[in-house]
Design an enzyme around this catalytic site. Structure first.
Site, short mmCIF file in Angstrom:
data_model
loop_
_atom_site.label_atom_id
_atom_site.label_comp_id
_atom_site.label_asym_id
_atom_site.label_seq_id
_atom_site.Cartn_x
_atom_site.Cartn_y
_atom_site.Cartn_z
N ARG A 124 -46.43 -91.18 -86.82
CA ARG A 124 -46.77 -90.05 -87.01
C ARG A 124 -45.81 -89.12 -86.08
O ARG A 124 -45.15 -88.06 -86.53
CB ARG A 124 -48.07 -89.53 -86.91
CG ARG A 124 -48.94 -90.01 -88.03
CD ARG A 124 -50.58 -89.66 -87.61
NE ARG A 124 -51.06 -88.70 -87.06
CZ ARG A 124 -52.07 -88.28 -86.36
NH1 ARG A 124 -52.79 -89.47 -85.90
NH2 ARG A 124 -52.39 -87.18 -86.30
N ARG B 61 -44.78 -78.50 -92.64
CA ARG B 61 -44.44 -79.85 -91.89
C ARG B 61 -42.77 -80.41 -92.40
O ARG B 61 -42.20 -80.97 -91.55
CB ARG B 61 -45.07 -81.07 -92.09
CG ARG B 61 -46.24 -81.30 -90.88
CD ARG B 61 -46.87 -82.15 -91.67
NE ARG B 61 -47.65 -82.93 -90.74
CZ ARG B 61 -49.05 -82.91 -90.23
NH1 ARG B 61 -49.70 -81.98 -90.62
NH2 ARG B 61 -49.65 -83.78 -89.38
N ARG C 160 -60.56 -90.77 -85.89
CA ARG C 160 -59.76 -90.67 -87.37
C ARG C 160 -58.97 -92.03 -87.57
O ARG C 160 -58.50 -92.67 -86.59
CB ARG C 160 -58.64 -89.65 -87.28
CG ARG C 160 -59.20 -88.22 -87.63
CD ARG C 160 -58.24 -87.19 -87.27
NE ARG C 160 -56.97 -87.48 -87.60
CZ ARG C 160 -56.04 -86.61 -87.70
NH1 ARG C 160 -56.18 -85.23 -87.15
NH2 ARG C 160 -54.75 -86.76 -88.09
N ARG D 172 -58.91 -89.51 -78.64
CA ARG D 172 -59.57 -88.25 -79.45
C ARG D 172 -60.71 -88.60 -80.25
O ARG D 172 -60.81 -89.86 -80.98
CB ARG D 172 -58.38 -87.76 -80.17
CG ARG D 172 -58.99 -86.62 -81.13
CD ARG D 172 -58.01 -85.67 -81.53
NE ARG D 172 -57.01 -86.39 -82.63
CZ ARG D 172 -56.11 -85.80 -83.13
NH1 ARG D 172 -55.69 -84.66 -82.85
NH2 ARG D 172 -55.26 -86.38 -83.92
N LYS E 98 -53.01 -78.51 -81.76
CA LYS E 98 -52.91 -77.35 -82.53
C LYS E 98 -54.31 -77.11 -83.32
O LYS E 98 -54.74 -75.98 -83.34
CB LYS E 98 -52.22 -77.66 -83.70
CG LYS E 98 -50.58 -78.04 -83.35
CD LYS E 98 -49.98 -78.11 -84.77
CE LYS E 98 -50.12 -79.24 -85.66
NZ LYS E 98 -50.09 -80.56 -85.15
P1 AMP Z 1 -53.06 -83.64 -89.46
O1 AMP Z 1 -54.71 -83.56 -89.42
O2 AMP Z 1 -52.58 -82.36 -89.36
O3 AMP Z 1 -52.46 -84.54 -88.18
O4 AMP Z 1 -52.76 -84.36 -90.81
C1 AMP Z 1 -53.05 -85.64 -90.92
C2 AMP Z 1 -52.12 -86.33 -92.17
O5 AMP Z 1 -52.33 -85.60 -93.20
C3 AMP Z 1 -50.66 -86.32 -91.74
O6 AMP Z 1 -50.42 -87.35 -91.13
C4 AMP Z 1 -50.25 -86.39 -93.34
O7 AMP Z 1 -50.45 -87.60 -93.83
C5 AMP Z 1 -51.45 -85.38 -93.85
N1 AMP Z 1 -50.73 -84.22 -93.94
C6 AMP Z 1 -51.48 -82.98 -93.33
N2 AMP Z 1 -50.67 -81.99 -93.42
C7 AMP Z 1 -49.68 -82.21 -94.22
C8 AMP Z 1 -48.42 -81.58 -94.69
N3 AMP Z 1 -48.22 -80.26 -94.22
N4 AMP Z 1 -47.62 -82.19 -95.43
C9 AMP Z 1 -47.58 -83.46 -95.62
N5 AMP Z 1 -48.65 -84.20 -95.08
C10 AMP Z 1 -49.65 -83.48 -94.53
#
Ligand code: AMP
Length: 217
Positions: free
Chosen positions: A171, A88, A160, A127, A13
């Protein structure tokens, strides 16, 4: 054009969102990026979010909804935006509908990037991300020319905290439980478009571009 990119963690994404944002001149709104920045700066938001993120859990809805509401009402989102990693949960999607309604806007398309779990895990553990410009690399499929250094800006590459395998599995489980129901939510609205995320970056990109070329916004 107001877009959402949906898909499991590691589906690509972020990579695609950066490209579309550049191509259409609209901002990429990544809740993950906003939260990571808050954690790095040690702000109050960061302190609240850190534990959830490190365990691969979702940050509570009211926190992320507040962040998105504030971000989407900024001037640079007037011409459109691409949401990456939000919504989400169904509650977030409903809140987004409300925010859009208040602004007199609507979501034009939801692009669902499909990738199976085993592929996602392989991608994520390899990654690496640039600390400075956010460019994303894969140690096997898209390695940097020089180990640990960004090709684009010379910044330092890092992994990360939540890209370790156990956290990635959690996740993915969270994705299946909380985020997958959004596929039906947007299908019912008639704005969901599926793409095959297992193809290479360029192929996925052209599939997305051909979808965007067909929708009216
Ligand atoms: P991402 O970079 O999108 O994979 O997000 C990393 C982490 O941030 C996720 O595993 C969640 O802990 C938190 N996070 C990001 N976006 C959301 C969301 N829309 N709702 C809840 N937690 C989020």
């Amino acid at each position: 054009m107001n877009l959402i990119l949906l898909g499991a963690p590691g589906a690509g994404k972020g990579t695609q969102a950066k490209f579309i944002a550049e191509k259409y001149g609209i901002p990429q709104v990544s809740t993950g990026d906003i939260l990571r920045e808050a954690v790095a700066k040690g702000t109050e938001l960061g302190r609240k979010a850190k534990e959830f993120m490190n365990q691969g859990k979702l940050v509570p809805d009211e926190i992320v909804i507040g962040i998105v509401k504030e971000r989407l009402t900024q001037k640079d989102c007037e011409k459109g935006f691409i949401l990456d990693g939000f919504p989400r949960t169904i509650a977030q999607a409903e809140a987004l509908d409300k925010i859009m309604g208040e602004m007199g806007k609507e979501i034009d398309a939801v692009i669902n990037v499909n990738v199976p779990e085993e592929e996602v895990v392989k991608r994520i553990v390899n990654r690496r991300i640039c600390k400075k410009c956010g460019a994303i690399y894969h140690l096997i499929h898209n390695p940097p020319k020089k180990n640990g250094v960004c090709d684009k800006c010379g910044g330092e590459l890092y992994q990360r905290d939540d890209d370790r395998e156990e956290v990635v599995r959690e996740r993915f489980a969270v994705y299946k439980r909380s985020t997958q129901p959004l596929i039906d939510y947007y299908k019912k609205k008639g704005i969901l478009y599926d793409v095959d995320g297992t193809k290479d970056v360029e192929a996925v990109r052209s599939e997305i571009l051909s979808i965007l070329g067909k929708i009216k916004a």
